[in-house]
Every structure is written in C-alpha cells, then in structure tokens.
Design a protein around this motif. Structure first.
Motif, PDB file in Angstrom:
ATOM      1  N   ARG A 210      68.025   1.561 -18.846  1.00 43.89           N
ATOM      2  CA  ARG A 210      66.566   1.656 -18.684  1.00 43.89           C
ATOM      3  C   ARG A 210      66.134   1.095 -17.213  1.00 43.89           C
ATOM      4  O   ARG A 210      65.669   1.732 -16.409  1.00 43.89           O
ATOM      5  CB  ARG A 210      65.675   0.926 -19.688  1.00 43.89           C
ATOM      6  CG  ARG A 210      64.264   0.951 -19.509  1.00 43.89           C
ATOM      7  CD  ARG A 210      63.625   0.321 -20.477  1.00 43.89           C
ATOM      8  NE  ARG A 210      63.743   0.791 -21.979  1.00 43.89           N
ATOM      9  CZ  ARG A 210      62.901   1.818 -22.102  1.00 43.89           C
ATOM     10  NH1 ARG A 210      62.012   2.397 -21.606  1.00 43.89           N
ATOM     11  NH2 ARG A 210      63.045   2.157 -23.671  1.00 43.89           N
ATOM     12  N   GLU A 765      56.261   9.812 -24.656  1.00 46.62           N
ATOM     13  CA  GLU A 765      56.574   8.223 -24.527  1.00 46.62           C
ATOM     14  C   GLU A 765      57.005   7.833 -23.222  1.00 46.62           C
ATOM     15  O   GLU A 765      57.757   8.708 -22.730  1.00 46.62           O
ATOM     16  CB  GLU A 765      57.404   7.751 -25.809  1.00 46.62           C
ATOM     17  CG  GLU A 765      57.634   6.314 -25.550  1.00 46.62           C
ATOM     18  CD  GLU A 765      58.876   5.793 -26.634  1.00 46.62           C
ATOM     19  OE1 GLU A 765      59.482   4.767 -26.413  1.00 46.62           O
ATOM     20  OE2 GLU A 765      59.332   6.712 -27.363  1.00 46.62           O
ATOM     21  N   ASP A 767      57.973   5.050 -19.815  1.00 49.89           N
ATOM     22  CA  ASP A 767      58.261   3.496 -19.569  1.00 49.89           C
ATOM     23  C   ASP A 767      56.910   2.858 -18.822  1.00 49.89           C
ATOM     24  O   ASP A 767      56.207   3.413 -18.416  1.00 49.89           O
ATOM     25  CB  ASP A 767      59.382   3.599 -18.413  1.00 49.89           C
ATOM     26  CG  ASP A 767      60.532   4.161 -19.010  1.00 49.89           C
ATOM     27  OD1 ASP A 767      60.840   3.974 -20.010  1.00 49.89           O
ATOM     28  OD2 ASP A 767      61.246   4.830 -18.055  1.00 49.89           O
ATOM     29  N   THR A 768      57.048   1.663 -19.259  1.00 49.10           N
ATOM     30  CA  THR A 768      55.797   0.772 -18.765  1.00 49.10           C
ATOM     31  C   THR A 768      56.512  -0.549 -18.132  1.00 49.10           C
ATOM     32  O   THR A 768      57.738  -0.722 -18.549  1.00 49.10           O
ATOM     33  CB  THR A 768      55.016   0.412 -19.969  1.00 49.10           C
ATOM     34  OG1 THR A 768      55.759  -0.356 -20.990  1.00 49.10           O
ATOM     35  CG2 THR A 768      54.512   1.450 -20.707  1.00 49.10           C
ATOM     36  N   GLU A 770      56.054  -3.402 -19.369  1.00 48.56           N
ATOM     37  CA  GLU A 770      56.195  -4.072 -20.332  1.00 48.56           C
ATOM     38  C   GLU A 770      57.806  -3.853 -20.837  1.00 48.56           C
ATOM     39  O   GLU A 770      58.501  -4.698 -21.163  1.00 48.56           O
ATOM     40  CB  GLU A 770      55.135  -4.201 -21.718  1.00 48.56           C
ATOM     41  CG  GLU A 770      53.833  -4.858 -21.274  1.00 48.56           C
ATOM     42  CD  GLU A 770      53.004  -3.875 -20.333  1.00 48.56           C
ATOM     43  OE1 GLU A 770      53.430  -2.740 -20.131  1.00 48.56           O
ATOM     44  OE2 GLU A 770      52.145  -4.379 -19.889  1.00 48.56           O
ATOM     45  N   GLN A 771      57.687  -2.573 -20.973  1.00 50.42           N
ATOM     46  CA  GLN A 771      59.343  -2.201 -21.332  1.00 50.42           C
ATOM     47  C   GLN A 771      60.462  -2.817 -20.432  1.00 50.42           C
ATOM     48  O   GLN A 771      61.589  -3.031 -20.847  1.00 50.42           O
ATOM     49  CB  GLN A 771      59.204  -0.693 -21.482  1.00 50.42           C
ATOM     50  CG  GLN A 771      58.600   0.035 -22.896  1.00 50.42           C
ATOM     51  CD  GLN A 771      58.379   1.295 -22.875  1.00 50.42           C
ATOM     52  OE1 GLN A 771      58.473   2.037 -21.755  1.00 50.42           O
ATOM     53  NE2 GLN A 771      58.419   1.836 -23.731  1.00 50.42           N
ATOM     54  N   SER A 775      63.566  -5.206 -20.955  1.00 49.53           N
ATOM     55  CA  SER A 775      64.858  -4.932 -20.655  1.00 49.53           C
ATOM     56  C   SER A 775      65.649  -5.941 -19.947  1.00 49.53           C
ATOM     57  O   SER A 775      66.996  -6.338 -20.297  1.00 49.53           O
ATOM     58  CB  SER A 775      64.963  -3.480 -20.073  1.00 49.53           C
ATOM     59  OG  SER A 775      64.396  -2.712 -20.792  1.00 49.53           O
TER      60      SER A 775
END
Length: 835
Positions: A210, A765, A767-768, A770-771, A775
């Motif tokens: 990611r 959906e 990516d942000t 926070e994601q 990771s």
C-alpha cells in the motif's frame, strides 16, 4: 500439566490458562477445597469463555469437576476455537472457512496439492510442506518431495516447523497416515499455528504494498509537475522571443531582402510554429492528465508557478497570433510596393535617357548666330526650322511632365534612391526651362531678321512639315515599343496584346507616309538641278531621309520583338493561372474536408457510445485518418509555395487561403487530441476508481439526461432531481453540503467531471492518510516512529530512499536516534503541494 482429566478439577489451572492465553485478568478464584468451591472456579472460567462470544454446548462445570474426559476435551477445543482459530478472517469469511480458503490460496500454485478439507487433504504431508515453502522457500526443497512418501513428508513438515517456526509437534505422522479420516479438530489446530506464524508477514507485506503504491503515485505526479514546468518555460521563452521578431515591421530597401524575410516567415509557419502548436496541445493534455491523476489519488490540485498557468500559455499564444496576424500581408504588400517602385524607377530612367538623347545639342543649336550672315531664304528656312523645333519642344512637354510626375510618385512612395531621382529630374527641368528661354530668344531674333528675308523653298518646307510629325510619331512608336510593363493576369496581358495589334494596324498608313516624305525629298533634289542654290541639308528641319529610314527600320524590328515578349508574358500568366486553378482545386477539397472532420469530431465528443475502449479505438482511427491526410496538406503547401515564388498573390477561384487551411488544420488536430485525452481520462477515472464500464455509462447517461441545456453543465435544481432519481433522500442541509463539494467556487452549475467525481467517491473505496498511517504502523511494529533500517527492509529500494529523504525526525516521547516521523509524512502526502 500432567493429566487433563485431573489437573482441571479444581478450576485453578483452567483460570490461569485463560489468563495466559487471553492476556486479561479473571475474577479472583475461591480458595476453598470443597466441591462447590471447585464448581464456582470452573464456572468463572466458563463464564469468561462465554463472554468472548463462544457458545458452550452441553459443557457444565460439574462434568469438568467430575473428570469427564469427553467434556474436558470439548472445553479445550472451545478454547482453541476462541483464541487460536475464531479470529481468522480471509476475504470476509471467518474461522474454519477462512482458514480453509487461506490454505487453498497459498497452495494453489503447487502440483499434487488440492486442499478441500481438514482431514484427508493433509494425509500425504505435501500440503503442509507447500505452506512452508510458499512463505520460506529456503527451509524445504519442495521439488524433491514424493507424493507416495507420506510419513517422510509429514515428519519433514513437523520437524522444520518445530525447529524454525517454533510450532510444536502436536501430531503423529503414523496416526495421520494410518487413519482413514484424520481428526479434523487436531488438524485445524495445528494448521492455525501456521496461519498465525505467517499472518504477520502477510500483513507487513500488504502494508508495504500500500505504501509503495501511494509513494509511486506521488513520485509520478512530481515528475509530471517538473515536466510541465519545463515545457511551459520553453514554450513561453519561444513565444517571448518570437513576438518581437513579428512586431518588427521595418521594411528593407530591396525586393530581394524582403523576399528573404518572406521565406523566413514561411519557414516559421511551415516548420517552427507547427512544432510549437503540437507542444502547446501536448502541454494542455499533460496538464489535464496530471490534474485527473491528482484528483483520482485524492491529492491537492496542482498549481503551476506564477505565470505558467494554462491560461497564461493561452494568453501568450493569443498575443503571438495577434502579432502574427497581418505580418505576411505586410510582407507581400511591401514586396509589391518595392516591385512597383522598381518598375517606376526603370520607367523614369528610360524616359530620362530618351529625353537626354533628344535634348542633346539643342542648347548649342538654339545658341547659334547663323542667321546673321544668311540669305533671305536661309533666314526663312531657319525660322521655319525654329518653328519645327518649337513644335518638337511642345510635343516633348508632356514627356517632361511625365518625368516630373514619376519623380514625384517615387518620392511619395519613399523610394530608397530618391536623391538621385530628384537630382536627375531637377537637371531635366532646369535644362527644359533654359531651352524655353533660348527658343524664345531665337524666335525673336529670327522674326526681326525675317522682315529682311522672304524667299523660301516650298518643297523643303513641305518636307519639314510632314517629316517632323512623322519623326515624332516614330519616336513615340519606338518609346511605346520599348516601354516596360507590369501585369498580374491573363486579361491584363491580353489587353496589351490587343493594343499592340491595334498599333500594328496603323503600320500600312505609316508606310505610305514614309514613302510620301521620301518622295518630297526626291522632288527637292530635282529642283536643285534646275539652278536652285545647292544645299547639303534641309534648311527647315534637322532631319534627313536617312534619319527617317533608320527610325522606320527600328520600328519594324521592334514590332516582332514586342510580339514575342508579349507572347512570353501571356504564357507566364497562363502558367500562373494554371497554378491558381491547381491550388484552388485542392483547397476547395481540403477546406470542406477539414470542416467536416472538425464537425465529425465534435459530434463524436458530444455523443460517443459503446465502451471506452471502443470509443478510444474509434478516435484513434479518426486520428490516423487525419494524420494520413497530412500529405494532402503538404501538397497544398507546395502549390501555395509555387504561387508565392511566382509572386501570385490573388486567387479568384477559391475562398480558401493557405492561412484558412492552416488554422482549420491546427483546430482539427487540437480537437481530436483533446477528445482522445478526455476519453483517456475517463478510462483513467474508471480504472483508478475500480468502476465498471456499466457504472461509468450509467453516470454519463444520468448526467446527459438532466443536462437540460446540453452544454455540459447541470443547474442546481436539475442536479437535485438527478440525485433523487438515483435514490438519494436529500434535505436542504445535506444538499447544501453536497453542493459545496461539487461546486466549490459557487459558480451555480455542476460540471460533468464534478458529477463523475462525486459519484465515484460515493461508490469507490480510496486510500486515505489514515490508511497510510496504519500501514506504516504495521511496518514499524506498532511504534509511533520508524527507522531507516525498517524502511529499507520492508520497502523496495527506490520507495525506501524516497521516504527516508522526506520524513522528518520523530520528536515524540521515547524517540531514538534516527527515528523518523511517519505520521507527519503520511499527512503531508495529502496536504497542499508546495507548487
């Protein structure tokens, strides 16, 4: 623990076991040794298991306290399910199904392995070896395993797992092989140990992938920004360098120098500018693509450096087009002016030369005092000859005025050598005034003498009377036959030919006049033989028969020469006319073709159907057809070049000029390129958002239906109706919130791109920040910072170095030397760009 059926009787070790494996504290156990104390302790343990969401079927504290082995083993299996298997989840499945799916996915690439259950699928040991080889290929040489060596395969798996993975040997190879259906619960328990051993590595790998994806997007966007800045700088520098060159409208003194400037401008239009047009188009496409990528990756909009916006490029280009407009017309008009000036200058020189030849000796003649010793006949002859001279002077008055008019016109047109023209003209005018003065003085003297002299030779007078006008006619004919011309069409040349034919029609009458004049001279010679005073020259005129004959012969020689020159000019004008028609034939085909293609591309952009790939294929075919048509444009450029080289500047056979064709061609190239770019952005949007073609088509269809004005924008009321039709239950507050998202500038309209972006955010959906933080936290082992070594170990080299260079040192509590702040870095990825 020695015996399961005995060691759990009082419940104390059972409670201790649950505290160890759960990491939580249980209620304090009862210290008594009575049966009800033991039952109470076991019930505390069972209640704790039930609190974790696990159902205890037919398991009671009394059976455990009584040492019921079957119930005790059932309880142990329940604990295993709760704390070792129940939390396994793969692709939204859980527990047994999730663990089975995980095993199937990991062993799918291996031959002779087909995991369908937790009993018979594991009897040959290959499935266990495949699981370890998939994650740690250096521990087992899978290629050397044999399917028929079941016990050997199982023991290999048990030993390697125990030695390198810290998974205890829970099973016995002989029991598994010799049992028709191995115990499913035991096998699940053992396999779940592999899942927990490898799940952490999988989670780290997923987190690393990611992060690499996010960093790759950032790196590519930064590269596109740098390329845009460089391309913009180069194009603006070229425009700012070219505009002063086009603004320079200072002419050159010679036609050759202006022709060189015209050739330079044509090279600019044919070679240099088309390249920059392509660069400008590509720059706009790159900018749109970059903004689309930034929007799709939820990055802030790219704002170029000051003065390098697409609008700045457009304004600069518009300034270039404005300055360029009329530059070629100015060059052509300047060349025509210089040609006309050259023509006038040559005509002036010719007329001045003829006049100087005519006046040569006239001043000496008028200054003679020959009449003072002449006889009466001689005086009368001198008087009449003087009259003829005056007639000759009067006839030349128009020619002198023509010379003066030519000089004035050359001065008004700013001829570069006007000084020499004025000097020559002034000398001719001064000489002419002096001739007038001398003529008047001589006439006065002859008239005073005439009273004393009366005899005159009538025949010589007749000769002079007819020879002088004929001589003037000959002079005029010679001048007309040698006159230069400047024509631009076949009709103008034909007019000159017609006038020449009319002149040729007067030659028979002139031939008779020449014969009559020579006849008079013959009579004079006869009369002299009868005793008249001999004279070697006619006293009335300074012309001899030889002069008449010489000029007459000159006229007869000039007539066929002018015939030939006019025919050659006619042929050249016919060639020019053929070039005009040739250019017009092609232009009349190319112009409508370009217009039709522009309209066709516009229709394609407005109503494209089918999948995006089909639309792209159709647009690529259109683009290839347009590129293939470039040869027709080049051929038309060649014909236009021939016209320019032949100095042909008008064409009545077509309404299309080369300028119109060039502008239309540039518009067509820009239109097809922008349409292709729009579809490419749609493909990029679809792929990046994970949308299906049907979803994207549904969005487009909804927008087009509610786009009442068909101008690519929806009014707020139409947008609300569109959302309601798609199932949204909108209140005023919610609709106002959505409008701030799709219309951030409060323009009062919703564009198609804003609508697609909104619907994509609603369905996909993404990516942000926070994601990304989550990771990084996995890679850092739950620490609030990460080290360079951890980044280099978990990420590819390029992405790892990218992070290390941009991460700030971690300054929070517990920071170590070299610790990096991945939280601030992740937030910066989604913050406003420096640019």
């Amino acid at each position: 623990m020695e015996k399961i059926e005995e060691d759990f009787l009082n419940g104390l070790k059972l409670m201790l076991l649950l505290e160890v494996i759960s990491g939580e504290r249980l209620p304090r156990p009862n210290k008594g040794k009575m049966r009800f104390h033991k039952i109470a302790n076991v019930n505390k343990a069972l209640d704790f298991i039930a609190s974790k969401g696990v159902k205890l079927v037919s398991i009671g504290a009394e059976e455990i306290v009584d040492g019921n082995l079957k119930m005790t083993l059932g309880m142990i299996w329940t604990i295993i399910l709760c704390f070792a298997i129940q939390d396994i989840s793969v692709e939204e499945t859980s527990a047994k199904e999730g663990l089975l799916l995980w095993c199937q996915q990991k062993t799918a690439p291996y031959c002779n392995v087909n995991v369908q259950n937790f009993h018979t699928s594991w009897k040959d040991g290959l499935a266990l070896c495949a699981l370890m080889h998939r994650h740690c290929p250096d521990l087992i040489d899978y290629a050397k395993l044999r399917k028929d060596d079941r016990i050997g395969n199982l023991n290999t798996a048990f030993e390697v797992a125990e030695k390198y993975l810290d998974i205890p040997k829970m099973l016995d190879a002989e029991d598994i092989v010799n049992t028709p259906k191995p115990d499913e619960k035991a096998m699940m328990t053992y396999v779940s140990c592999f899942y927990h051993a490898f799940a952490g590595a999988e989670q780290a790998k997923t987190a690393a992938n990611r992060i690499c994806k996010v960093l790759a997007v950032n790196q590519e966007n930064e590269k596109l920004m740098e390329e845009y800045e460089k391309l913009t700088s180069d194009l603006l520098e070229w425009i700012h360098r070219t505009i002063p060159w086009l603004e320079n409208r200072v002419g050159e003194p010679s036609t050759g120098a202006m022709q060189h400037k015209l050739e330079d401008f044509r090279d600019y239009r044919r070679l240099r500018k088309p390249l920059c047009v392509q660069e400008k188009c590509q720059l706009e496409i790159n900018f749109n693509t970059l903004q689309t990528k930034l929007r799709l990756s939820h990055r802030p909009t790219f704002m170029p450096s000051e003065g390098k916006l697409v609008s700045d490029i457009a304004n600069a280009w518009q300034g270039l087009e404005q300055v360029e407009k009329g530059y070629e017309d100015w060059l052509l008009s300047e060349i025509q002016r210089l040609q006309w000036l050259q023509h006038l200058a040559e005509k002036f020189k010719q007329k001045a030369s003829l006049h100087e030849a005519w006046t040569r000796g006239k001043e000496d003649l008028l200054s003679q005092r020959d009449f003072e010793s002449a006889s009466l006949q001689e005086v009368r002859a001198l008087l009449r000859r003087h009259g003829a001279l005056e007639s000759d002077l009067a006839a030349h008055q128009d020619r002198v005025e023509d010379i003066a008019a030519l000089a004035q016109e050359l001065n008004e047109l700013d001829y570069h050598d006007a000084a020499s023209v004025n000097s020559c003209c002034q000398a001719i005018c001064d000489q002419w005034d002096n001739l007038g003065t001398l003529t008047q003085k001589r006439r006065d003297a002859l008239e005073r003498t005439e009273k004393l002299l009366e005899t005159v030779d009538q025949l010589q007078l007749e000769f002079a009377r007819r020879a002088v006008p004929f001589n003037n006619w000959l002079d005029g004919a010679v001048e007309d036959l040698q006159d230069v011309w400047l024509v631009h069409s076949v009709d103008e040349t034909q007019s000159l030919l017609t006038a020449h034919e009319q002149f040729k029609a007067t030659l028979p009458e002139a031939d008779r006049e020449q014969g009559a004049i020579l006849g008079i001279q013959g009579e004079i010679q006869i009369c002299q033989t009868y005793g008249l005073r001999p004279s070697s020259a006619n006293p009335y005129v300074n012309l001899s028969p030889q002069d008449i004959n010489t000029k007459w012969d000159t006229v007869r020689k000039l007539v066929p020469s002018r015939d030939q020159s006019l025919q050659e000019e006619l042929a050249q004008q016919q060639v020019n006319e053929r070039l005009r028609r040739q250019f017009a034939a092609q232009a009349n085909a190319v112009g409508p073709w370009i217009q039709a293609k522009v309209e066709e591309v516009g229709r394609l952009a407005a109503g494209m159907a089918g999948s995006l790939e089909e639309q792209m294929a159709g647009l690529w075919q259109q683009e290839q057809n347009i590129i293939n048509y470039k040869s027709d444009i080049d051929r038309l450029e060649g014909d236009h070049q021939l016209l320019q080289e032949s100095l042909v500047f008008d064409n009545k056979h077509t309404v299309y000029s080369m300028e119109h064709i060039r502008v239309g061609w540039e518009q067509l190239l820009t239109s097809i390129a922008c349409t292709i770019n729009e579809v490419e952005n749609q493909v990029l949007t679809r792929d990046a958002k994970g949308l299906s073609q049907e979803q994207l088509n549904e969005f487009w269809a909804s927008f087009n239906h509610f786009d009442r004005k068909q101008n690519g924008m929806m009014e707020p009321d139409d947008f609300r109706a569109c959302l309601i039709s798609m199932g949204y239950d909108l209140g005023e507050v919610e609709f106002a919130r959505i409008m701030t998202m799709v219309d951030p500038n409060a323009a009062g309209v919703v564009t198609c791109q804003a609508f697609i972006d909104f619907m994509t955010r609603e369905t996909a959906e993404t990516d942000t920040a926070e994601q990304v933080v989550a990771s990084f936290k996995i890679l850092a082992g739950d620490k609030n910072y990460i080290t360079s070594e951890e980044l280099r170990r978990e990420l590819p080299t390029e992405q790892a170095e990218y992070c290390i260079c941009r991460m700030a040192p971690y300054k929070g509590s517990g920071a170590l030397a070299g610790a990096l702040d991945y939280v601030a870095f992740s937030s910066a990825l989604y913050a406003e760009s420096d640019l």
